[in-house]
Structure formats: C-alpha cells, structure tokens
Design an enzyme around this catalytic site. Structure first.
Site, PDB file in Angstrom:
ATOM      1  N   LYS A  84     -21.358  56.900  96.470  1.00  0.00           N
ATOM      2  CA  LYS A  84     -20.498  57.234  95.339  1.00  0.00           C
ATOM      3  C   LYS A  84     -20.594  58.732  95.006  1.00  0.00           C
ATOM      4  CE  LYS A  84     -19.884  55.520  90.555  1.00  0.00           C
ATOM      5  NZ  LYS A  84     -20.432  54.512  89.625  1.00  0.00           N
ATOM      6  N   SER A 159     -17.198  52.071  87.343  1.00  0.00           N
ATOM      7  CA  SER A 159     -16.815  53.336  87.937  1.00  0.00           C
ATOM      8  C   SER A 159     -16.986  53.381  89.450  1.00  0.00           C
ATOM      9  CB  SER A 159     -17.614  54.467  87.300  1.00  0.00           C
ATOM     10  OG  SER A 159     -19.008  54.359  87.540  1.00  0.00           O
ATOM     11  N   SER A 183     -20.687  49.499  85.736  1.00  0.00           N
ATOM     12  CA  SER A 183     -20.000  50.162  86.843  1.00  0.00           C
ATOM     13  C   SER A 183     -20.331  49.641  88.232  1.00  0.00           C
ATOM     14  CB  SER A 183     -20.268  51.669  86.793  1.00  0.00           C
ATOM     15  OG  SER A 183     -19.713  52.230  85.635  1.00  0.00           O
TER      16      SER A 183
END
Length: 471
Positions: A84, A159, A183
């Site tokens: 990420k 996220s 997330s």
C-alpha cells in the site's frame, strides 16, 4: 482472451502460471517447481497491465521500478504482492494517495515492509489508497477512482482499496493492507476477501503509528482464503514476536472448543443495518449455532460517546497532517493541494479543539470497557459496515463536507472500535447481494485472541465456501 465477464464484473484469472492459486498453493507450486519464479512474476505483470485501465488499483510511476524482494526463502517465496502506498518501500516514492505530495523514491524499507518481505514475497508495485487513508472509498480527488472488480460502478472500499481490488481480481493472491479505522476490513468486505485487523502490537509498527496519542493503526493483509491470512501471521511471528500477546502459532483449521458468541446487528452510532447486511449476519449466526457455538444478542460493548470521540480523533489526525506534513511526511508537502475531506476534517477539529483532552481520556477508557464487556464472551459477531458497498461518487471527497461526513458516519459505525481498543477483528465474505456484490460480517475478540478468530474463520469458510471471481 477477453477479461470482461459481464458489463459489470471483471477479473484477470486465466490459465497462466498464477492460475487461481491462493498464496499458499502458489508458494507450494513454486517450491515444487511446478511453476517458475520468473514465469509467475511475468504472469502477474501481464495481469496487472490488463486490469490497469479498468481497476486503477496500482500507483503509476513516472520512472518504472523493478520488483523488490528481500529473500528467496520464506513461506511465500516468489509470491507476487503489492504494498500500500502509505508504507515505505526502498526505491519507490510514498505518495499517501495525495496530490499534496511529490515525493522522491525512499532510500530504505519501513520496519513493517521488512517484516512483510521477509516471508519471501516480491513487491510488484504500490497499491492505491484515498488521501492519507482518511476516506472509506478509494477515490482520490486528483485521479480516477479505484473500481470494484465485482462491479466496476461500485467502490472497492478503503483505505486499502487498491490492494483489495488487485487480490479480488486475481492480479495477486495476497496484498498488504493497513487499518486505522476499518481500512483492512472495509475493502475486504467490499471486494469479497478475508481481512484481519490484528491485535495492537501483533506486527511491527511503523514509526508514525507509534507516535500517535492512541495507536489505532494495524498492519496486515487481504487474501482470498483464510489459510493465506493464517499462514501470513504464523510466518510474521518468526520475524517478530510480541511477548505481551499470546502467540497465534500455526492455525490449520477450525478449533474444537464451543464458544459463546455475542451478536450485535445495528451500529454503535445507532444506525440500523440495511436488509442485506442484517440477513448476512443472521445467516452467519445460524451457521455458527449449527456448528455448536452459543449465539446470543449482546449489548453494544462500548459507551455512547465513542462515535463522536472517534470522529474528533479522526479530525485531529487530519489536522496533524495539514499542520506538520512538510516536516513529518515529506518536504514536498503542500497543504493547499489537500482534498475536501482532509480539509473538512481539519476545520471540524479546530472548531472542537477544546474537547480533545476529554475525548482522548474517554477513548483510552474504552479499552477497559471493551475488555470488561468481552469477559463473558469468546467473540462477537457484527457487520463490517452498516450497508452494502456504495456506488462510486457516494463517498467522493468532492461531495460537500457535511454531506460526506454524514454519509461516512452512517456507513462506518462498526470498525473503529477495534482500532481504539486494540482488539483483533476479521472481515469474512459471507453473503452476496441480488446484484452479485459481496456482503461481509465481522468477528471481534478480546485483545490477543487472534487465533480464536482465525479458527472461527476456518469453520465458516468450510461451512460456506467463499465465492471468488475465479468461479
């Protein structure tokens, strides 16, 4: 071949070296030399290129970077993955999903990146996220949204939305995710994946998380199988083992103990769950009861001030980014380029600044409140989010802040509890809407009882095998 299965869904599964392997099966195939490392990485790159114009889940770089690995050994040696884009990987810039940054390539890996890649995985690139991970959808204001492969008109969550879209679509079998308010679990729910937010301190923390007044950030992965998630945590403990927590150890299937499991259907903030979400929780409760567990309604295990206190802390974090980004995040930071959600959270926090000390005190008190509530339960079953995956645009940072904030509060009512209390929580894909979008449930346990959740997850996966886009 065509990768468009219907006008709505898309995937990259095909008869190449990746096949429809999960990460464990792919690692075994690599070790047995049924497939070659370069063959696997090439297949991953080709899948990523085919999916790129549809999903927008990989961060585009001006200068291409070669795949990164630390070792050719480890349980997942040679397995491709994505990390990420809020986590440093040497050679890659860390953009945090924001137009406010123009970062240079990082000189070294973050502490968690080293733990992650120590399992032998190969980082193929960085996955997308919303600005600084503040939103529950991956729709950066400055670029195209990341789309859900189950239906391209819908959100992939956030996220860790890029990672979830890549795993669900079959580009990779496992990808990095992290979770500061849901997330890992929210994108896992949106994309039909397994997502465990571990107990606080279970994995190596990155420095920014350790510096927070309350460390709400947990690292982890999103996967298509429970065994991949379980094996990841088994191997992670070989790199770092927190002696303050019970070990997870090797989890290979359901547990034998019959458990007492509480059930919470409606949100902590009072928002009722929609029909599909409620039905999925009730169906999962029935499955668990059929497996011999004792299910019973449970009061919401936290005080009624929790939602507003967490919202203020959320605003505090946005204000912290706005005020210190140039010194703490990257010297290219320009707060004038922040999106509407980050700036709206900042303004909301400033208007309520005087409430922060009391809110922090109550949030810290919630740790004990939750543990006391869980003293008589082995786990609690609840939704991940209050309603099914929204269409793109519903949670866009281009929405007026008041509208967006109301929608986020209505949607994200269940997940923040685990972040503040430090408890483990896992999202599991246990249902489908009539439009063929995944619906998930969440299981939580007392801090340190991650193994209990994995054993329950194995049992549910065995009782009702998870659907994937591979068929």
């Amino acid at each position: 071949m065509t990768v468009i299965e219907t006008p709505k869904a898309i995937h990259a599964f095909t008869d190449d070296a990746l096949g429809d392997y999960d990460a464990t099966a792919l690692a075994n195939a690599l070790k047995a030399r049924k497939v070659g490392r370069q063959e696997v990485l090439q297949a991953c790159q080709q899948r990523a290129e085919r999916m790129a114009p549809h999903l927008n889940a990989v961060v585009s770089l001006a200068t291409p970077v070669q795949p990164v690995s630390l070792t050719n050994d480890g349980a997942f040696a040679g397995v491709p993955t994505y990390i990420k884009d809020n986590t440093d990987v040497g050679g890659y810039p860390t953009g945090h999903g924001s137009a406010a940054l123009s970062p240079s390539p990082c000189r070294k890996h973050s502490p968690f990146t080293r733990q992650y890649l120590d399992q032998g995985m190969v980082c193929m690139g960085k996955s997308t996220l919303p600005e600084f991970g503040f939103n529950a959808t991956t729709e950066p204001a400055h670029s195209d949204p990341t789309r859900n492969p189950w239906n391209l008109a819908y959100s992939s969550g956030a996220s860790s939305g890029g990672s979830a879209a890549l795993v669900a679509a079959g580009v990779v079998p496992i990808a990095h995710a992290n979770d500061g308010g849901g997330s890992i679990r929210i994108p896992a729910a949106c994309c039909g994946l397994v997502g465990l937010k571990p107990s606080r301190g279970r994995l190596v923390d990155n420095p920014a998380a350790r510096s927070l007044p309350i460390n709400i950030v947990g690292e982890g992965v999103v996967t298509r199988s429970v065994r991949d998630t379980a094996n990841f945590y088994t191997e992670a403990e070989k790199h770092f083992r927190n002696r303050k927590l019970p070990p997870i150890g090797k989890v290979i299937g359901p547990g034998t103990k019959r458990l007492r499991i509480g059930v919470v259907v409606d949100s902590i903030n009072g928002q009722p769950s929609d029909a599909a979400t409620r039905a999925t929780v009730e169906h999962t409760a029935s499955l668990l009861a059929d497996l011999g567990h004792r299910l019973e309604p449970m009061p919401v295990p936290i005080g009624d001030r929790f939602p507003e206190d967490f919202a203020l802390y959320w605003g505090f974090l946005a204000s912290l980014v706005r005020g210190t980004g140039r010194w703490v995040v990257d010297n290219s930071f320009n707060h004038q380029q922040l999106d509407g959600l980050t700036l709206g959270l900042h303004r909301m926090f400033l208007a309520n600044l005087q409430r922060l000390p009391a809110a922090l005190w109550r949030l810290r008190q919630s740790i004990g409140q939750y543990e006391r509530a869980m003293a008589s339960y082995d786990a609690v079953l609840m939704p991940v989010v209050s309603h099914t995956t929204p269409e793109l645009g519903h949670l866009s940072p281009d929405q007026p802040f008041d509208t967006l904030f109301e929608r986020l509060n209505r949607y994200v009512g269940f997940t923040p509890l685990a972040n503040v209390t430090g408890a483990p929580a896992i999202a599991l894909p246990m249902g489908m809407t009539t439009d063929h979008l995944p619906v998930a449930v969440q299981l939580m346990a007392a801090t340190g009882q991650d193994r209990t959740l994995l054993e329950l997850a194995f049992a549910l996966e065995e009782a009702a095998p998870f659907r994937t886009l591979a068929g």
